[in-house]
Design a protein around this motif. Structure first.
Motif, mmCIF file in Angstrom:
data_model
loop_
_atom_site.group_PDB
_atom_site.id
_atom_site.type_symbol
_atom_site.label_atom_id
_atom_site.label_comp_id
_atom_site.label_asym_id
_atom_site.label_seq_id
_atom_site.Cartn_x
_atom_site.Cartn_y
_atom_site.Cartn_z
ATOM 1 N N ARG A 17 7.115 3.677 -3.269
ATOM 2 C CA ARG A 17 7.913 3.342 -4.458
ATOM 3 C C ARG A 17 9.255 2.762 -4.034
ATOM 4 O O ARG A 17 9.874 3.253 -3.079
ATOM 5 N N CYS A 18 9.685 1.731 -4.756
ATOM 6 C CA CYS A 18 11.049 1.219 -4.585
ATOM 7 C C CYS A 18 11.980 2.029 -5.484
ATOM 8 O O CYS A 18 11.686 2.211 -6.671
ATOM 9 N N VAL A 19 13.076 2.503 -4.924
ATOM 10 C CA VAL A 19 14.041 3.256 -5.731
ATOM 11 C C VAL A 19 15.348 2.464 -5.820
ATOM 12 O O VAL A 19 15.503 1.419 -5.176
ATOM 13 N N ALA A 20 16.255 2.957 -6.630
ATOM 14 C CA ALA A 20 17.498 2.221 -6.896
ATOM 15 C C ALA A 20 18.277 1.999 -5.592
ATOM 16 O O ALA A 20 18.250 2.828 -4.680
ATOM 17 N N ALA A 21 18.986 0.888 -5.583
ATOM 18 C CA ALA A 21 19.692 0.481 -4.366
ATOM 19 C C ALA A 21 20.726 1.512 -3.923
ATOM 20 O O ALA A 21 21.059 1.592 -2.735
ATOM 21 N N ASP A 22 21.222 2.292 -4.891
ATOM 22 C CA ASP A 22 22.265 3.243 -4.505
ATOM 23 C C ASP A 22 21.709 4.579 -4.020
ATOM 24 O O ASP A 22 22.459 5.492 -3.690
ATOM 25 N N GLU A 23 20.395 4.707 -4.023
ATOM 26 C CA GLU A 23 19.808 5.909 -3.414
ATOM 27 C C GLU A 23 19.991 5.813 -1.894
ATOM 28 O O GLU A 23 20.172 4.735 -1.340
ATOM 29 N N ALA A 24 19.891 6.950 -1.246
ATOM 30 C CA ALA A 24 19.953 6.913 0.224
ATOM 31 C C ALA A 24 18.790 6.079 0.747
ATOM 32 O O ALA A 24 17.870 5.745 0.007
ATOM 33 N N ALA A 26 12.888 -6.411 -1.999
ATOM 34 C CA ALA A 26 12.885 -6.336 -0.526
ATOM 35 C C ALA A 26 13.972 -5.414 0.019
ATOM 36 O O ALA A 26 13.763 -4.721 1.015
ATOM 37 N N GLU A 27 15.132 -5.411 -0.663
ATOM 38 C CA GLU A 27 16.244 -4.632 -0.099
ATOM 39 C C GLU A 27 16.328 -3.221 -0.676
ATOM 40 O O GLU A 27 17.201 -2.433 -0.292
ATOM 41 N N LEU A 28 15.441 -2.886 -1.619
ATOM 42 C CA LEU A 28 15.519 -1.549 -2.224
ATOM 43 C C LEU A 28 14.980 -0.486 -1.273
ATOM 44 O O LEU A 28 14.006 -0.724 -0.558
ATOM 45 N N PRO A 29 15.582 0.681 -1.261
ATOM 46 C CA PRO A 29 15.050 1.775 -0.435
ATOM 47 C C PRO A 29 13.641 2.152 -0.889
ATOM 48 O O PRO A 29 13.298 2.010 -2.062
ATOM 49 N N LEU A 30 12.870 2.632 0.037
ATOM 50 C CA LEU A 30 11.486 3.032 -0.238
ATOM 51 C C LEU A 30 11.338 4.540 -0.154
ATOM 52 O O LEU A 30 11.992 5.207 0.652
ATOM 53 N N ARG A 31 10.455 5.056 -1.004
ATOM 54 C CA ARG A 31 9.992 6.432 -0.885
ATOM 55 C C ARG A 31 8.506 6.352 -0.561
ATOM 56 O O ARG A 31 7.757 5.656 -1.254
ATOM 57 N N ILE A 32 8.114 7.019 0.500
ATOM 58 C CA ILE A 32 6.728 6.947 0.969
ATOM 59 C C ILE A 32 6.198 8.368 1.107
ATOM 60 O O ILE A 32 6.823 9.219 1.755
ATOM 61 N N CYS A 33 5.059 8.620 0.493
ATOM 62 C CA CYS A 33 4.448 9.947 0.604
ATOM 63 C C CYS A 33 2.980 9.761 0.952
ATOM 64 O O CYS A 33 2.259 9.018 0.291
ATOM 65 N N SER A 34 2.537 10.411 2.027
ATOM 66 C CA SER A 34 1.171 10.195 2.518
ATOM 67 C C SER A 34 0.503 11.524 2.870
ATOM 68 O O SER A 34 1.159 12.434 3.380
ATOM 69 N N VAL A 35 -0.762 11.630 2.528
ATOM 70 C CA VAL A 35 -1.523 12.829 2.887
ATOM 71 C C VAL A 35 -2.880 12.426 3.442
ATOM 72 O O VAL A 35 -3.426 11.375 3.093
ATOM 73 N N ASN A 36 -3.414 13.248 4.319
ATOM 74 C CA ASN A 36 -4.781 13.081 4.801
ATOM 75 C C ASN A 36 -5.629 14.194 4.202
ATOM 76 O O ASN A 36 -5.164 15.329 4.089
ATOM 77 N N ASN A 37 -6.880 13.876 3.853
ATOM 78 C CA ASN A 37 -7.706 14.923 3.250
ATOM 79 C C ASN A 37 -8.537 15.657 4.295
ATOM 80 O O ASN A 37 -9.341 16.495 3.966
ATOM 81 N N PHE A 38 -8.338 15.302 5.582
ATOM 82 C CA PHE A 38 -9.157 15.976 6.595
ATOM 83 C C PHE A 38 -8.270 16.886 7.416
ATOM 84 O O PHE A 38 -7.090 16.629 7.625
ATOM 85 N N PRO A 39 -8.849 17.983 7.870
ATOM 86 C CA PRO A 39 -8.034 18.993 8.553
ATOM 87 C C PRO A 39 -7.522 18.471 9.891
ATOM 88 O O PRO A 39 -8.220 17.744 10.599
ATOM 89 N N THR A 40 -6.292 18.817 10.190
ATOM 90 C CA THR A 40 -5.716 18.437 11.479
ATOM 91 C C THR A 40 -6.602 18.931 12.608
ATOM 92 O O THR A 40 -6.775 18.278 13.621
ATOM 93 N N ALA A 41 -7.205 20.097 12.385
ATOM 94 C CA ALA A 41 -8.051 20.704 13.416
ATOM 95 C C ALA A 41 -9.269 19.862 13.734
ATOM 96 O O ALA A 41 -9.951 20.076 14.725
ATOM 97 N N ALA A 42 -9.586 18.881 12.873
ATOM 98 C CA ALA A 42 -10.765 18.064 13.133
ATOM 99 C C ALA A 42 -10.560 17.157 14.335
ATOM 100 O O ALA A 42 -11.510 16.599 14.858
ATOM 101 N N GLY A 43 -9.315 17.006 14.766
ATOM 102 C CA GLY A 43 -9.070 16.188 15.944
ATOM 103 C C GLY A 43 -9.318 14.715 15.706
ATOM 104 O O GLY A 43 -9.540 13.962 16.637
ATOM 105 N N LEU A 44 -9.316 14.308 14.448
ATOM 106 C CA LEU A 44 -9.516 12.895 14.134
ATOM 107 C C LEU A 44 -8.155 12.220 14.069
ATOM 108 O O LEU A 44 -7.226 12.729 13.465
ATOM 109 N N ALA A 45 -8.070 11.057 14.670
ATOM 110 C CA ALA A 45 -6.810 10.330 14.650
ATOM 111 C C ALA A 45 -6.525 9.907 13.223
ATOM 112 O O ALA A 45 -7.335 9.240 12.587
#
Lengths: 446, 446
Positions: free
Chosen positions: A68-75, A119-138
Motif C-alpha cells: 500500500r502507498c501511504v501519505a507522504a508525511d508518514e515515516a 512513486a515517491e510515497l512510502p510503502l507499507r508491505i505485509c507478507s505471510v507464507n502459509n507453509f511452516p518454517t519447519a518445512a525447510g522450503l525456501a
C-alpha cells in the motif's frame, strides 16, 4: 440480502478502496528441475547458467503480500514478514527491488502526468507464507515473486510479466521463475545489465495436468552453508562447474524443454534426477565441500531408483545420447527425485502413481508415532492407502539394502501439483483479503 | 650356539631350500591422494587418468604371499586366500596375471637355456592379509602387488619394478602403486597395449619421514556399488568426468608431485582433500548416483575442515590458482582427509599433530563403550592422550554444528605412516616364514 444489495455491498468497498492505492497478491513456490547454482554478477543476480522449474500449486504453498502507498508525511517504507517487522535497510536486495519498481513508476509518471504520483510515497508491505518454517522450503522465491507482482500491479508498470520477473530476480534469483505458472525457464541472458536475464514460460499449468509433486520433509535440524554463500564458493573453487555451465546445462535446457513439450515423463525424470545429482556433485566439488543431502535423503534416492527399476529397462542417462530427441517409446519411469539446497526430497510423478509411491514411502519412512494424520500427510491424507504390494516391498527391500527407517525420519509430506502463477487477490483495500488494516499496520496485529 | 654354528644353521635351510622354487613376500596397502576412477580399457585395466598414492607401512597393514612351483605331474595351479581355497578359474584377472608372468618367464627360458624350466610348472599360492576384513580396507591392492612381486622374484623376470607393476595392474588397477614405497604415481600411459601404463616412484618412504596416516574405520554395514562396476557407470553416464580427465587431473598430478618434492603439506592437503571431494562428486554425477560417504564420513570432513580453519587463513583451493607453484609460506594446514570407495576416512597429517587430532576425533566420535583400548586404537594406543584443549573443542563445536556422535560411530582407528615397498621375506622354503607347508598345502592347515 438481495442480489442487488449484495452487488452494491460488494461494489461499495471496491469503489471506496479506489482512492487507497493498495494491492494484495499471492504467488507460488517453484522447484527447479534444471538447477540454478552460481552467479556471474552478484549485485544484479545474474546466473552462470539458465535453469528450469515447475511451479507448485498455491492451493498448498503460497506467499501472500499486501502493498500500500501511504501519505507522504508518514515515516518511510515498512515491512512485516509473517507478523514480525523486518528492517528494510538491512536488506540490500529488498531495497534494490523497491528502487527498481519506483524508478519504473517514476518514468511512467513522467511520461503521463495524468497518472497519480505514487512513486515517491512510502510503502507499507505485509507478507505471510502459509507453509511452516519447519518445512525447510525456501520462502524467498515465492516471497519476492509476490512482492514483485504486487508492485507491478500497484504501479501499473508497463512491463510484460517476463520483464517484471527481472525485479524479482534482483531480490532472489530463483524468485523470477515464480512469476509464471506451469513450467518456467529462467534464461540466463548475456547482457551485463541483466536486461535479458528473466523468466519465460515453457508450458502453462494446464499443459501437463497429471504432473504431481510430493515433498518429503526430512527431519534434520542442522544447517549447512546458505545457498547465496555456497554457490559463490562453488563458482570460486569447483573445477567441474565450468563444464556444467558451458556444456551440460545448455544441452539439458533444450532436452528438458522438449521433454515438457512432448509430455515425455521418461526424459523429464532422467534429466531431473541427473541434474539434481550434478548440482549436489558440484557442491561436493566445492572447497571446502558443501553437503545438503543426508543419509535419509540418499535412502530416498535409493528407494526411487529401485522403484523405477521395477518398471524400466536399464538405459544410459539421456545425456549419454547427446542431443538426440527424447525416446519415442515409454521406458516406464514412475517418479523423479530432486533436491534443492537442503535434505528434503521433492518427487515429481504422474498422478496415477501417487498412491503407490506414498504407500512405499510410508513403509520405508514411517511417520512419527504421535503424528497427526491430516497434518502429516496434508492433502494426501485422504488419498493415502496404507496397503502396499508385499511383493514390491520385498523386491525393493532386496535392492536398496536398508530396513525401514525409524518412525519420524520424515517430518511431514506435502502433496501438491503443478500450479498457476501469481494471483491478484484484491485491488484496493478489501478488508477480508488485505493483510494491512485501515491504519496501515498488519491486520493480524490490529 | 657359537656364532659359527649360528651362521651354519642359518645357511643350511637356505641351501636346502634352493632346490625348492619358492618365494615369500609381503606388500603394502596404498591410499590414493589423486584418485583413480574409470578405465579406458577394462580387459587390460587401463585407466582414464593418472593417479598418485601414498604407500602405508607394512608394519601395520600388509599382505603376505608364498608362491611355489611344484612338480609338473601335480594338479594345476591352486590358491588359498586367508586360509580358504579360492577358484583361480573364476578370476579372469588372476589368470591374466599368472599368464603374463609365465609368458615372460617362458621368453626368458627360451633366451637362456641354462635357466630352470619353471614357466610350465603348476603353482601353489598362499596369501594372507594381517588386517581385519571388518576394516573395510581394499585388500586387492596389497594382494595383487604381493603376488606380482613374488612371481617377479620367483621367475627372476628381466623387468624393472615399474615394468613388473603392469602385472599387478592387470590384477587390480591400484595394485600397481603398491609395488613401491613412499609416494607413487600410476602413469596412465597412452598405448593401447598398456605397455606404458605403470607405477613410478615419485619419492621414497624416507623423503617425508614425518608423514603419518590415521584410518578412521566408520561403522557401516551397508555395501554400495563395487568400485569395478561403479567406475564404469561413471565413465558411461557422468557428464563431468571428461573435464576431470582432460583438465583437472593432469594439472593436479603436476601440482601434487611438486608438493611432495617440496614437502609442502599445505598444497598436499588442499590437493588431497579437493581430489577426494571430486572423486565423490563424479560418483554423485553418475546415473544412478553412487554414494560412498555417509553422515559420519561427512561429519569427519566438517571436523577436519573446522580444525584446519583454526590455523589457516581461508584461501581458495590450490586449483583456483591454476598451475602456479606451491605457496612459499606455510598456510598452516594440520590434516587432510581422503575417502576411497567406502565410508572410512584416511587422514594424512604431520606427526606433530597426531596426538591432538586423535584427541579431537576421540572427543567427537567416542569409541564403543566396551572397546578394547589396544585393539581400538592399535599403534595409537600408547601415543593417545585423552586430554584435549577445551577451548579448541568449543571453537570446533561452534563451527561444525554437531554434538559428539554416539559411542561406537567408529569401529577402530588404525595409526600408521608412510612405508616401504614389497619385501622379499624368503627365497626358497623357510619354514618359519613360508605360508606353505613342505607338502604344498597352507601351513595354517597343515
Amino acid at each position: 440480502m438481495t442480489t442487488a444489495a449484495h452487488a452494491a455491498h460488494a461494489a461499495a468497498p471496491a469503489a471506496a478502496a479506489a482512492a487507497v492505492h493498495e494491492v494484495t497478491c499471492s504467488a507460488p513456490v517453484n522447484i527447479a528441475v534444471i538447477k540454478y547454482w552460481g552467479k556471474r554478477d552478484t549485485a544484479l543476480v545474474l546466473p552462470t547458467n539458465s535453469s528450469l522449474s515447475v511451479t507448485l500449486s498455491q492451493d498448498h504453498l503460497r506467499s501472500t503480500t499486501t502493498v500500500r502507498c501511504v501519505a507522504a508525511d508518514e515515516a518511510g517504507d515498512r515491512l512485516w514478514l509473517n507478523g514480525k517487522e523486518e528492517s528494510i535497510a538491512a536488506s540490500k536486495r529488498l531495497r534494490n527491488v523497491l528502487a527498481d519498481a519506483r524508478r519504473l513508476r517514476r518514468a511512467a509518471e513522467a511520461a503521463d502526468p495524468a497518472l497519480p504520483a505514487l512513486a515517491e510515497l512510502p510503502l507499507r508491505i505485509c507478507s505471510v507464507n502459509n507453509f511452516p518454517t519447519a518445512a525447510g522450503l525456501a520462502s524467498s522465491a515465492s516471497g519476492f515473486a509476490c512482492l514483485t507482482y504486487a508492485l507491478h500491479t500497484l504501479y501499473s508498470l508497463p512491463l510484460s510479466v517476463s520483464e517484471a520477473s527481472r525485479l524479482a530476480r534482483v531480490g532472489s534469483g530463483s524468485a523470477c521463475r515464480s512469476l509464471f505458472g506451469g513450467f518456467v525457464a529462467w534464461e540466463m541472458g548475456q547482457r551485463d545489465d541483466g536486461a535479458d536475464s528473466m523468466a519465460v514460460q515453457v508450458a502453462s499449468e494446464t499443459h501437463w495436468p497429471d504432473m504431481e509433486a510430493l515433498i518429503l520433509v526430512v527431519s534434520d535440524a542442522r544447517k549447512d552453508t546458505g545457498s547465496t554463500e555456497g554457490m559463490q564458493q562453488t563458482v570460486e573453487t569447483s573445477t567441474l562447474l565450468r563444464e556444467r555451465i558451458a556444456s551440460v546445462v545448455p544441452r539439458r535446457m533444450r532436452q528438458m524443454t522438449a521433454a515438457i513439450h512432448a509430455r515425455d515423463f521418461d526424459s523429464f525424470a532422467e534429466l531431473t534426477m541427473a541434474d539434481s545429482n550434478q548440482f549436489h556433485a558440484v557442491c561436493l566439488d566445492t572447497y571446502p565441500p558443501i553437503f545438503y543431502m543426508n543419509d535419509i535423503s540418499r535412502a530416498i534416492i535409493r528407494l526411487v531408483t529401485a522403484y523405477n527399476r521395477l518398471f524400466i529397462k536399464p538405459v544410459a542417462a539421456a545425456d549419454a545420447a547427446g542431443d538426440s530427441a527424447p525416446a519415442a517409446t515409454s521406458r516406464g519411469y514412475r517418479a523423479a527425485y530432486t533436491y534443492d539446497a537442503g535434505p528434503n526430497a521433492v518427487l515429481y510423478l504422474p498422478r496415477e502413481h501417487v498412491t503407490e509411491v506414498l504407500g512405499l514411502v510410508n513403509h520405508f519412512f514411517p511417520p512419527p508415532a504421535a503424528a497427526d494424520h491430516a497434518e502429516y500427510f496434508g492433502r494426501a491424507a485422504s488419498a493415502f492407502l496404507p496397503a502396499v504390494d508385499p511383493a514390491k516391498v520385498a523386491a525393493l527391500a532386496a535392492q536398496i539394502g536398508f530396513a525401514p527407517f525409524p518412525a519420524g525420519s520424515l517430518q511431514r509430506i506435502i502433496s501438491t501439483h503443478v500450479g498457476d502463477g501469481p494471483r491478484v487477490l484484491a485491488r484496493g483495500h478489501v478488508e477480508s483479503v488485505s493483510l494491512l488494516s485501515a491504519t496501515g499496520l498488519p491486520a493480524s496485529l490490529a
